[in-house]
Design an enzyme around this catalytic site. Structure first.
Site, PDB file in Angstrom:
ATOM      1  CG  HIS A 124       1.547  12.053  -9.100  1.00  0.00           C
ATOM      2  ND1 HIS A 124       1.243  10.849  -9.274  1.00  0.00           N
ATOM      3  CD2 HIS A 124       0.344  12.916  -8.833  1.00  0.00           C
ATOM      4  CE1 HIS A 124      -0.083  10.842  -8.699  1.00  0.00           C
ATOM      5  NE2 HIS A 124      -0.782  11.940  -8.536  1.00  0.00           N
ATOM      6  CG  ASP A 177      -3.398   9.001  -8.074  1.00  0.00           C
ATOM      7  OD1 ASP A 177      -2.881   9.984  -7.259  1.00  0.00           O
ATOM      8  OD2 ASP A 177      -3.240   9.115  -9.497  1.00  0.00           O
ATOM      9  NE  ARG A 216      -7.745  12.267  -9.910  1.00  0.00           N
ATOM     10  CZ  ARG A 216      -7.689  12.176  -8.562  1.00  0.00           C
ATOM     11  NH1 ARG A 216      -6.511  12.919  -8.249  1.00  0.00           N
ATOM     12  NH2 ARG A 216      -8.428  11.740  -7.724  1.00  0.00           N
ATOM     13  CG  HIS A 275       0.450  10.967  -4.086  1.00  0.00           C
ATOM     14  ND1 HIS A 275       0.841  12.260  -4.358  1.00  0.00           N
ATOM     15  CD2 HIS A 275      -0.633  10.638  -4.785  1.00  0.00           C
ATOM     16  CE1 HIS A 275       0.068  12.893  -5.345  1.00  0.00           C
ATOM     17  NE2 HIS A 275      -0.941  11.831  -5.472  1.00  0.00           N
TER      18      HIS A 275
END
Ligand code: SIN
Length: 273
Positions: free
Chosen positions: A244, A107, A259, A105
């Site tokens: 990723h 983000d 994150r 995907h």
């Protein structure tokens, strides 16, 4: 490309480089910042090791790339810190039923302006290896298409539907299938297997077949790098030109960190207007 301050070691021909000779626990000089931006533009995902950063240093690094993004909407696999919602905790252990990002995907590509980049810091990694993250270059994937396929995809748009990942209030947005990177000007594929439901201008069955071909194409090992985390490593990926995927092969061991995402500055730019 030459750098004045940092060392930059590419770890695959098309994507990914490890950055050395820099201490992210401290504010960086302008020369270091310029070098990091150059390496980021060239390699699409950059990695740092042995950086024992706290939340302030994490945010300082993120602000080099833009404003901090606050993800709205549910995500049970990552949770915002109660006092700092721009930082999300990713913690997986023996009780986890799922982990974040197990499918290829980008983000929040469903957003009208998707995040520009993400910065993942892991302080704890599984003791016996595992928990790698794979990154795929959408420049290299585009470049490797046949001229016939490039011609076919030119000018098409695709629907990115966030409802599957983020629930009924998530955005649904159309973006160009072939976009142009706002910094490098390079062409890239901006569709992904996780949020794109269909290509808008062709019949559904045709769209399904093309998306299936592209999903296999994105994941080809020629333009994928697989990062092996060590404690206190950091990955900074350009969400505009990479995909990723996190690998969950370490259950019941612990993989844990934080994150931060960076706000996008503009919608994906059509490569063919
Ligand atoms: C994510 O998709 O943001 C998670 C990546 C990872 O845990 O390696």
């Amino acid at each position: 490309m030459s750098y004045e301050s940092i060392t930059v070691k590419p770890i695959s021909p098309h994507i990914g480089a490890e950055i050395g000779n820099v201490n992210l626990m401290k504010p960086l000089s302008n020369v270091e910042v310029d070098d990091i931006h150059k390496a980021f533009a060239k390699h699409q995902v950059i990695f740092f090791r042995d950086q024992m950063i706290d939340h302030e240093a994490h945010k300082r690094l993120a602000r080099l790339f833009g404003e901090l993004h606050i993800h709205v909407g549910p995500s049970t696999e990552s949770v915002p810190l109660p006092d700092q919602p721009e930082i999300r905790s990713l913690h997986f252990d023996e009780n986890s039923k799922k982990v974040s990002g197990e499918r290829w995907h980008t983000d929040q590509s469903c957003a009208p302006i998707p995040p520009l980049a993400s910065i993942l810091y892991l302080h704890t990694v599984p003791p016996d290896g595992g928990g790698d993250t794979m990154f795929s270059s959408m420049y290299a994937a585009y470049d490797a298409l046949s001229d016939r396929m490039k011609e076919y995809l030119a000018g098409l748009t695709a629907t990115h539907d966030g409802r599957r990942a983020f629930g009924p209030n998530a955005p649904i947005t159309s973006h160009p299938v072939v976009a142009k990177h706002p910094v490098t000007g390079k062409k890239l594929l901006f569709v992904n297997a996780s949020q794109v439901t269909h290509i808008n201008e062709v019949p559904r069955a045709e769209s399904d077949a093309i998306l299936k071909f592209l999903a296999d194409h994105f994941a080809r090992p020629e333009w994928v790098v697989r990062f092996k985390w060590t404690p206190h490593s950091i990955a900074v990926w350009d969400n505009r030109c990479t995909h990723h995927r996190a690998i969950w092969d370490y259950h019941p061991n612990v993989r844990s960190g934080f994150r931060i995402q960076i706000k996008g500055s503009q919608p994906p730019i059509p490569a063919y207007a």
